[in-house]
Structures are given as C-alpha cells and as structure tokens.
Design a protein around this motif. Sequence first.
Motif, mmCIF file in Angstrom:
data_model
loop_
_atom_site.group_PDB
_atom_site.id
_atom_site.type_symbol
_atom_site.label_atom_id
_atom_site.label_comp_id
_atom_site.label_asym_id
_atom_site.label_seq_id
_atom_site.Cartn_x
_atom_site.Cartn_y
_atom_site.Cartn_z
ATOM 1 N N ASN A 71 -1.630 -1.832 -6.151
ATOM 2 C CA ASN A 71 -0.599 -1.557 -6.674
ATOM 3 C C ASN A 71 0.198 -0.208 -6.796
ATOM 4 O O ASN A 71 -0.607 0.555 -6.127
ATOM 5 C CB ASN A 71 -0.839 -2.248 -8.443
ATOM 6 N N ASP A 72 1.048 -0.033 -7.330
ATOM 7 C CA ASP A 72 1.893 1.208 -7.387
ATOM 8 C C ASP A 72 0.687 2.230 -7.711
ATOM 9 O O ASP A 72 0.926 3.292 -7.213
ATOM 10 C CB ASP A 72 2.971 1.154 -8.253
ATOM 11 N N HIS A 73 -0.043 1.879 -8.934
ATOM 12 C CA HIS A 73 -0.885 3.214 -9.303
ATOM 13 C C HIS A 73 -2.025 3.578 -8.151
ATOM 14 O O HIS A 73 -2.187 4.700 -8.061
ATOM 15 C CB HIS A 73 -1.704 2.783 -10.517
ATOM 16 N N LEU A 74 -2.654 2.436 -7.695
ATOM 17 C CA LEU A 74 -3.601 2.960 -6.667
ATOM 18 C C LEU A 74 -2.874 3.603 -5.389
ATOM 19 O O LEU A 74 -3.267 4.413 -4.969
ATOM 20 C CB LEU A 74 -4.086 1.537 -6.088
ATOM 21 N N GLY A 76 -0.389 5.280 -5.432
ATOM 22 C CA GLY A 76 -0.264 6.896 -6.271
ATOM 23 C C GLY A 76 -1.523 7.777 -5.880
ATOM 24 O O GLY A 76 -1.597 8.790 -5.595
ATOM 25 N N GLU A 77 -2.645 7.160 -6.184
ATOM 26 C CA GLU A 77 -3.911 7.712 -6.213
ATOM 27 C C GLU A 77 -4.322 8.043 -4.785
ATOM 28 O O GLU A 77 -4.711 9.192 -4.518
ATOM 29 C CB GLU A 77 -5.093 7.040 -7.053
ATOM 30 N N ARG A 118 5.328 -1.242 -0.267
ATOM 31 C CA ARG A 118 5.086 -0.528 -1.633
ATOM 32 C C ARG A 118 4.421 0.726 -1.010
ATOM 33 O O ARG A 118 4.837 1.885 -1.431
ATOM 34 C CB ARG A 118 4.086 -1.318 -2.517
ATOM 35 N N ALA A 122 5.856 4.523 -1.225
ATOM 36 C CA ALA A 122 5.318 5.545 -1.837
ATOM 37 C C ALA A 122 4.802 6.669 -1.020
ATOM 38 O O ALA A 122 4.390 7.906 -1.481
ATOM 39 C CB ALA A 122 3.844 5.118 -2.406
#
Length: 178
Positions: A71-74, A76-77, A118, A122
């Motif tokens: 997902n977007d959070h991962l 970013g991580e 995605r 990112a």
Amino acid sequence: MTRDVARDSVDALVRSAVRHGFRTLRLKYAGGEASMNAAVVVELHDYALARCADAGITLSAVLLSNGVAINDHLAGELKARDIRVMISLDGIGAAHDIQRPTVGGKPSSAMVTRTVDRLIAAGLSPHISITITGRNVDAVAGVVRFALERELTFSFNFFRDNDCAATFTDLQYEEQTM
C-alpha cells in the motif's frame, strides 16, 4: 521467522562479513509474501542498518513481492529506507492470473499493475521479475511492453521441472515454443 531469529541472522551475517573483509551486505526480504509482514521487514531493516553502520559496512536491500499487498504507507517506508522492490509479474491480465491467483483463487494482475504504478508514483522503480512457463510463454511480450513503457528493468526466470510442480504439466514448455 521470529523477530529474534531474524535479528540473530542479521548479527551472524554482519559477523561473517566483518570476518571475511566484506564492505557491503545485501539483504533480500522474501519468502511467503514479505510485504504481509511489513512491520517486521521495516524493523529488521532498521536493525540491520544500525548493525552494519556499527561495523562499517554498507547495507542494501530488496523486497521481493507478488505486488498485491504493498500500500502507499509501505511504499513510503521502503522509499525512506532505500529498500528496492522486485515485483513478480508474469503477464498482463489472464496470462498473469493463471499463474498467480490470489489465495482465494481470484485474479491478481490488476492489483499488481496498480501496485507497480503506485510504487513509481512514490519514487520507487520496481524491478519486474517474469517467470516464463507453458502457461504464459505466449504472453511474455505484453509484460515486457508494460515494463518498457514504464522504463522499468526486468528479468526472465525460466520454469524448471521439480518435484513440487510435477502435477502441473502445463507449466512445462517446449524449447521450440520458447
């Protein structure tokens, strides 16, 4: 793998690298579906970064994924930690879906291509890993086109007969077909 075993593994790798004079260490987070344990991957990578820094070793890493659960959070991580991403994509649409359906047997191609886009948005350029079998040999051009249109690197993996896949005769292909 438990967190303790994972940390012990990193410690052993760093000790071995130091003992043998290596200046860099590369970790590949894979097996099962590593992105399903994202918190563990991130925690372990931070631990590995600290251990490598203490030992004067440069660390690089890659996450191998089927591309369904990022997902977007991962994303970013992964970007923040400079963890590269390798996505298994064996075709576009049905060519991929026949080889890599979801656990529930549903198509996954649309989810994977959405994840690739995605990751690109990112700031990550995933490497596309294409496994060629008798099921998708005629559709390889489509996934190569997909990668090239996005300026992504890719690699081919060729199905090799093995005991685990013996009952799936449609994975085999004739060299002439290749």
